[in-house]
Scaffold this motif. Structure first.
Motif, short mmCIF file in Angstrom:
data_model
loop_
_atom_site.label_atom_id
_atom_site.label_comp_id
_atom_site.label_asym_id
_atom_site.label_seq_id
_atom_site.Cartn_x
_atom_site.Cartn_y
_atom_site.Cartn_z
N THR A 89 55.67 25.98 32.49
CA THR A 89 55.82 27.39 32.17
C THR A 89 56.73 27.56 30.96
N THR A 90 56.34 28.47 30.08
CA THR A 90 57.18 28.76 28.91
C THR A 90 57.58 30.23 28.95
N SER A 91 57.17 31.01 27.99
CA SER A 91 57.64 32.41 27.91
C SER A 91 57.15 33.23 29.09
N LEU A 92 58.02 34.13 29.56
CA LEU A 92 57.71 35.03 30.66
C LEU A 92 57.75 36.46 30.14
N ILE A 93 56.71 37.23 30.43
CA ILE A 93 56.67 38.63 30.01
C ILE A 93 56.30 39.51 31.20
N GLY A 94 56.65 40.79 31.12
CA GLY A 94 56.31 41.74 32.16
C GLY A 94 56.03 43.10 31.56
N ASP A 95 55.29 43.92 32.30
CA ASP A 95 54.94 45.24 31.78
C ASP A 95 54.42 46.09 32.93
N SER A 96 54.35 47.40 32.70
CA SER A 96 53.74 48.33 33.63
C SER A 96 52.43 48.84 33.04
N LEU A 97 51.45 49.08 33.91
CA LEU A 97 50.11 49.44 33.44
C LEU A 97 49.56 50.59 34.27
N PRO A 98 49.06 51.65 33.63
CA PRO A 98 48.43 52.73 34.39
C PRO A 98 47.03 52.32 34.83
N VAL A 99 46.73 52.46 36.12
CA VAL A 99 45.43 52.01 36.63
C VAL A 99 44.72 53.09 37.44
N ASP A 100 44.97 54.36 37.10
CA ASP A 100 44.32 55.46 37.82
C ASP A 100 43.49 56.32 36.89
N GLY A 101 43.04 55.74 35.79
CA GLY A 101 42.21 56.48 34.85
C GLY A 101 43.02 57.36 33.92
N PRO A 102 42.35 58.11 33.07
CA PRO A 102 43.05 58.91 32.05
C PRO A 102 43.93 60.00 32.64
N LEU A 103 44.94 60.41 31.87
CA LEU A 103 45.73 61.58 32.22
C LEU A 103 44.81 62.79 32.39
N THR A 104 45.25 63.75 33.17
CA THR A 104 44.45 64.96 33.35
C THR A 104 44.38 65.79 32.06
N ARG A 105 45.28 65.54 31.12
CA ARG A 105 45.24 66.18 29.81
C ARG A 105 45.80 65.20 28.80
N THR A 106 45.10 65.00 27.70
CA THR A 106 45.50 63.97 26.73
C THR A 106 45.82 64.55 25.35
N TYR A 107 45.95 65.86 25.24
CA TYR A 107 46.24 66.47 23.94
C TYR A 107 47.01 67.77 24.13
N THR A 108 47.71 68.18 23.07
CA THR A 108 48.26 69.53 22.94
C THR A 108 47.76 70.07 21.60
N GLY B 203 45.18 23.23 25.81
CA GLY B 203 45.89 23.02 27.06
C GLY B 203 46.80 24.15 27.47
N ARG B 204 46.59 25.35 26.90
CA ARG B 204 47.44 26.49 27.22
C ARG B 204 46.64 27.57 27.96
N ALA B 205 47.36 28.41 28.69
CA ALA B 205 46.71 29.54 29.36
C ALA B 205 47.75 30.61 29.66
N ASN B 206 47.30 31.88 29.62
CA ASN B 206 48.09 32.98 30.15
C ASN B 206 47.85 33.04 31.64
N VAL B 207 48.91 32.92 32.43
CA VAL B 207 48.80 32.86 33.89
C VAL B 207 49.70 33.95 34.46
N GLY B 208 49.11 34.89 35.18
CA GLY B 208 49.92 36.00 35.65
C GLY B 208 49.35 36.66 36.88
N LEU C 270 53.13 32.10 29.80
CA LEU C 270 52.29 31.23 28.98
C LEU C 270 52.56 29.82 29.48
N MET C 271 51.51 29.14 29.97
CA MET C 271 51.65 27.79 30.48
C MET C 271 51.03 26.78 29.52
#
Length: 392
Positions: A261-280, A219-224, A186-187
Motif C-alpha cells: 500500500t502506498t498513498s491513501l486518499i478519502g472523500d465524500s460522494l453524493p449518491v442520491d441523484g441530482p439536487l432538487t435545484r441546480t441553479y439560481t 503492477g499497480r491498482a486503485n483499491v478502495g 494505490l497499491m
C-alpha cells in the motif's frame, strides 16, 4: 473591491469546472477558474475509472455533447475491457465494458492547458469563496481580494460551499443514506489482471457500498471501499474496513496477495441523484456539487464533464440573449435525467437488501450477468421495474 471582472467565474478545477471553462473560453467569454489544490488533479480523489465515449453513448443516449468524453493518450494508465462483479459469497459476474484508467493529474492538466490556450485564467492553490450580490458575485480568498463574475459555476465538489452560499439545497441533500464515504489505497507490486475492473459487494467490509480493484498498469491498482453510515457498526473504523477487505475478503485477498500500500486518499460522494435545484439566477452547480454522480455505480467524471459543458452552454445563451439559467437544468434533465432517476431508484431499492449478505447474494444470482450489467449501466432490467419501484 479592486479585483478583475469576468463574464464567468468557475469555482473548482476538476473535470466539471474545467470542461465548463474550455467551452466558455472557446466561445470568447472572459472566464476564470479557482482551484484549491496546488496541482490540477492531484492528489487524486477517485478510482480514475473513465468509460470510453462509445460506452457512455450507450449509457446516456440522449447526451448531445458526448464527443467531449475523451482523453489524451498520455493521460491513460491502462485500458479495461470488462467489469467483474463479485457477490457477497464470492460468485463472479463479468460483462464487456471498455474504459480507460486515467492519470487524473495528466488528464486535468490537459483540460487546463486547453482552457488557458483559449484565454481562460486559472489560479491553483487558492481556496476561493463566493460572496453573492444581486447581480453575479465576488469570488476569491477574501472579500477584499475577490474577482467579480456575472455568472458563477459551482464546481467545488460535495458539499459545495459555493452552492450553499448561492441558496442551493446542499444541506437538504445530506441524509445518511445519500452520502458515501470513500477511502482508497494505490497499491503496487500486484499481479492482478490489468484489463478487468472488479467490484466487490461485501457488507462485512464495504457496508452500504462496494469495494473495488481498478488496475493502473505496471503492477499497480486503485483499491478502495465506499461505505454509508447507516450500515456501519459503531465500533468499525473505515481504515480497518479497508484493511479487512484487502486481507480477508476471500477473492480480493488472493488477488492482492503480496501487494504494497502506498498513498491513501478519502472523500465524500453524493449518491442520491441530482439536487432538487441546480441553479439560481446567476449560479449553476455542476458535477459532485450538483449531486451528478450515478448512484448505482458511483461514476462521476463523465457526468461532471457533461454538466460542466451544459452549464457553459447555458451561460453562452445567457450572454447572447439573456436566456435564464433555468435552461441549464432543462438541458441536463432532458439529456441525463432519466438515467439519473433510474439509478437513484435502483440504489434505493438495493438499500433494502444490501445489509443482508446472503439475501443480496441470492438476488444477484437470480438476476444473472445481463441484468446486473443493466443496473450498473443505470438501466432498469427487463421485468424488474415493478419490483424496483416497490422496494424504492
Amino acid at each position: 473591491m479592486s479585483g478583475r471582472k469576468y463574464d464567468v467565474i468557475v469555482v473548482g478545477g476538476g473535470p466539471g469546472g474545467l470542461s465548463a471553462a474550455v467551452h466558455l473560453a472557446e466561445k470568447g467569454l472572459k472566464v476564470k477558474v479557482f482551484e484549491k489544490k496546488k496541482f490540477l488533479g492531484k492528489p487524486v480523489r477517485c478510482g480514475e475509472y473513465f468509460p470510453v465515449k462509445e460506452e457512455m453513448a450507450r449509457l446516456l443516449p440522449r447526451v448531445k455533447c458526448i464527443d467531449i468524453i475523451d482523453s489524451p493518450e498520455d493521460a491513460i494508465d491502462s485500458k479495461c475491457k470488462s467489469i467483474r462483479l463479485v457477490s457477497p459469497r464470492g460468485h463472479e459476474f463479468e460483462f464487456p465494458f471498455e474504459a480507460y484508467i486515467l492519470d487524473r493529474h495528466v488528464f486535468e492538466t490537459h483540460l487546463g492547458d486547453v482552457a488557458r490556450s483559449n484565454g481562460a485564467d486559472i489560479d491553483v492553490g487558492v481556496q476561493a469563496h463566493y460572496y453573492p450580490e444581486n447581480e453575479g458575485g465576488w469570488v476569491g480568498p477574501t472579500r477584499e481580494t475577490a474577482d467579480y463574475g456575472e455568472i458563477i459555476v459551482a464546481a467545488d465538489g460535495y458539499p459545495s460551499e459555493t452552492g450553499e452560499r448561492a441558496g442551493l439545497p446542499e444541506r437538504e441533500y445530506a441524509g445518511p443514506y445519500a452520502v458515501a464515504t470513500n477511502i482508497e489505497y494505490l497499491m503496487t507490486d500486484l499481479d492482478v489482471e490489468q484489463d478487468v475492473a472488479e467490484l466487490y459487494m461485501d457488507p462485512r467490509y464495504s457496508p452500504g457500498g462496494y469495494g473495488w480493484i481498478i488496475p493502473k498498469g505496471h503492477g499497480r491498482a486503485n483499491v478502495g471501499i465506499g461505505i454509508r453510515e447507516p450500515y456501519v457498526h459503531r465500533e468499525w473504523q473505515i481504515r480497518d474496513l479497508l484493511t479487512g477487505f484487502i486481507e480477508k475478503n476471500k477473492v480480493a485477498a488472493k488477488r492482492l496477495k503480496g501487494g504494497k500500500t502506498t498513498s491513501l486518499i478519502g472523500d465524500s460522494l453524493p449518491v442520491d441523484g441530482p439536487l432538487t435545484r441546480t441553479y439560481t439566477d446567476r449560479v449553476m452547480a455542476v458535477g459532485d456539487a450538483a449531486g451528478m454522480v450515478m448512484p448505482t455505480n458511483g461514476g462521476g467524471i463523465q457526468t461532471a464533464m457533461i454538466t460542466g459543458r451544459l452549464a457553459a452552454e447555458a451561460a453562452v445563451r445567457y450572454f447572447e440573449d439573456k436566456t435564464p439559467l433555468s435552461s441549464y437544468e432543462d438541458a441536463w434533465t432532458d439529456q441525463i435525467g432519466v438515467e439519473m432517476e433510474n439509478s437513484k431508484n435502483m440504489r434505493q431499492a438495493s438499500d433494502r437488501l444490501m445489509g443482508h449478505g446472503f439475501v443480496f447474494d441470492m438476488l444477484l444470482r437470480l438476476m444473472g450477468t445481463r441484468k446486473i450489467a443493466d443496473v450498473i449501466m443505470c438501466q432498469v432490467p427487463s421485468g424488474m421495474g415493478a419490483f424496483i419501484h416497490l422496494l424504492a
